[in-house]
Design an enzyme around this catalytic site. Structure first.
Site, PDB file in Angstrom:
ATOM      1  N   GLY A  68       0.719  -1.324   0.291  1.00 47.73           N
ATOM      2  CA  GLY A  68       0.038  -0.141   0.356  1.00 47.73           C
ATOM      3  C   GLY A  68       1.068   1.620  -0.071  1.00 47.73           C
ATOM      4  O   GLY A  68       1.800   1.238  -0.675  1.00 47.73           O
ATOM      5  N   ASP A 124       5.769   6.979 -10.934  1.00 46.22           N
ATOM      6  CA  ASP A 124       5.101   7.769 -11.499  1.00 46.22           C
ATOM      7  C   ASP A 124       3.982   7.843 -11.821  1.00 46.22           C
ATOM      8  O   ASP A 124       3.290   9.635 -11.820  1.00 46.22           O
ATOM      9  CB  ASP A 124       6.449   7.552 -12.833  1.00 46.22           C
TER      10      ASP A 124
END
Length: 309
Positions: free
Chosen positions: A228, A255
């Site tokens: 997570g 990204d």
């Protein structure tokens, strides 16, 4: 709509292939060849643009591969300004092995940058017009660890927030200087920065809060891969578990996370909601092979699941 400018000091042509099996010394026939412009800032710009945001890509470009890289950006319609360098732009490869589902990644160090080329890059930053400035990716050989510090100083003089995504000494030097708006380290990069084990989300959250408390960054979003992610801000920390999805490629997931989180922030969403949107962006990215990155339809679909997590 808010705009971003991204700086990619070590861009790459990302080549990706599918093969049945990787066998040493054999000539291996590939399929589904893809060639896309990559590097941290370029990937952030690609996803931010897909979401409807305005972008400008600043990057170093050299040699025949640099010309090819310029053409790939033009094919995508991404506004760009290249700083010419003497050595060629690097080419990286990702190979997906069908029999095992494994992905093999080959990433060169990149060209060596001269002091003159570095100075020209800093000069260009004084002309940038944007609402957020994203410094993302590794530093190529020849560029000092404090380059992003100098870039951040230029942005602060102009009232433009600095968004940072890098690693190693560049991350340590830039965070130590302080004044970053948003930083997105992975768990491994945060461990390297602090020198601590940081195994559990609680420990990671505490380390991220220390960065906020020291004035080094306003927002710290730490990605934990399949576990997570953790967000730290002045009001406290938020942990969101990862969605259970079948990953096809990890290239560009961080990204995509950063681009979607920043897009949400640029729309005025609060940091926690933007962070959850970033989680959806990172998850959407791994659904695609090679360097496909995240797509809006997948992001919106997965965001509904993240919002319930």
């Amino acid at each position: 709509m808010k705009s971003i400018a991204t700086l990619t000091l070590n861009p790459t042509i990302d080549a990706s292939y599918d093969v049945d099996r990787v066998i040493p010394t054999h000539k291996i026939r590939t399929r589904n060849e893809r060639y896309e412009p990559g590097g941290g800032g370029i990937n952030v710009a690609r996803v931010f643009c897909r979401l409807g945001g305005r972008v400008e890509c600043l990057y170093l470009s050299g040699g025949g591969t640099g010309a090819a890289f310029d053409g790939l950006l033009d094919d995508m319609g991404l506004p760009r300004r290249a700083i010419a360098i003497a050595e060629p732009t690097r080419v990286a490869s990702a190979v997906h092995e069908a029999e095992t589902g494994k992905e093999f990644r080959f990433v060169p160090a990149g060209p060596t940058i001269s002091d003159e080329e570095c100075a020209e890059c800093l000069d260009l930053l004084r002309e940038v017009d944007c609402d957020y400035f994203v410094a993302s990716g590794s530093l190529p050989p020849g560029i000092a660890d404090d380059f992003y510090v100098r870039a951040g100083e230029i942005m602060r003089e102009r009232g433009i927030p600095l968004v940072l995504d890098t690693s190693g000494e560049a991350l340590k030097t830039t965070l130590t200087a302080g004044g970053v708006y948003l930083v997105k380290p992975s768990a491994g990069e945060l461990r390297q920065f602090t020198g601590e084990a940081l195994e559990e989300p609680e420990a990671i959250g505490a380390a991220a809060m220390a960065i906020v408390a020291a004035g080094q960054a306003e927002l710290v979003a730490v990605t934990l891969g399949h576990k997570g992610a953790v967000l730290a801000q002045a009001s406290g920390t938020t942990f969101v578990p990862a969605l259970e999805i079948e990953a096809r490629s990890a290239v560009g997931a961080g990204d995509s996370f950063l681009a979607t989180m920043l897009f949400a922030l640029s729309e005025g969403r609060d940091p926690v909601e933007a962070f959850r949107y970033g989680m959806a962006g990172g998850a959407a990215s791994v659904l695609n092979p090679g360097t496909g990155l995240a797509h809006p339809d997948d992001i919106e679909r997965l965001f509904a699941q993240v919002a319930r997590a």
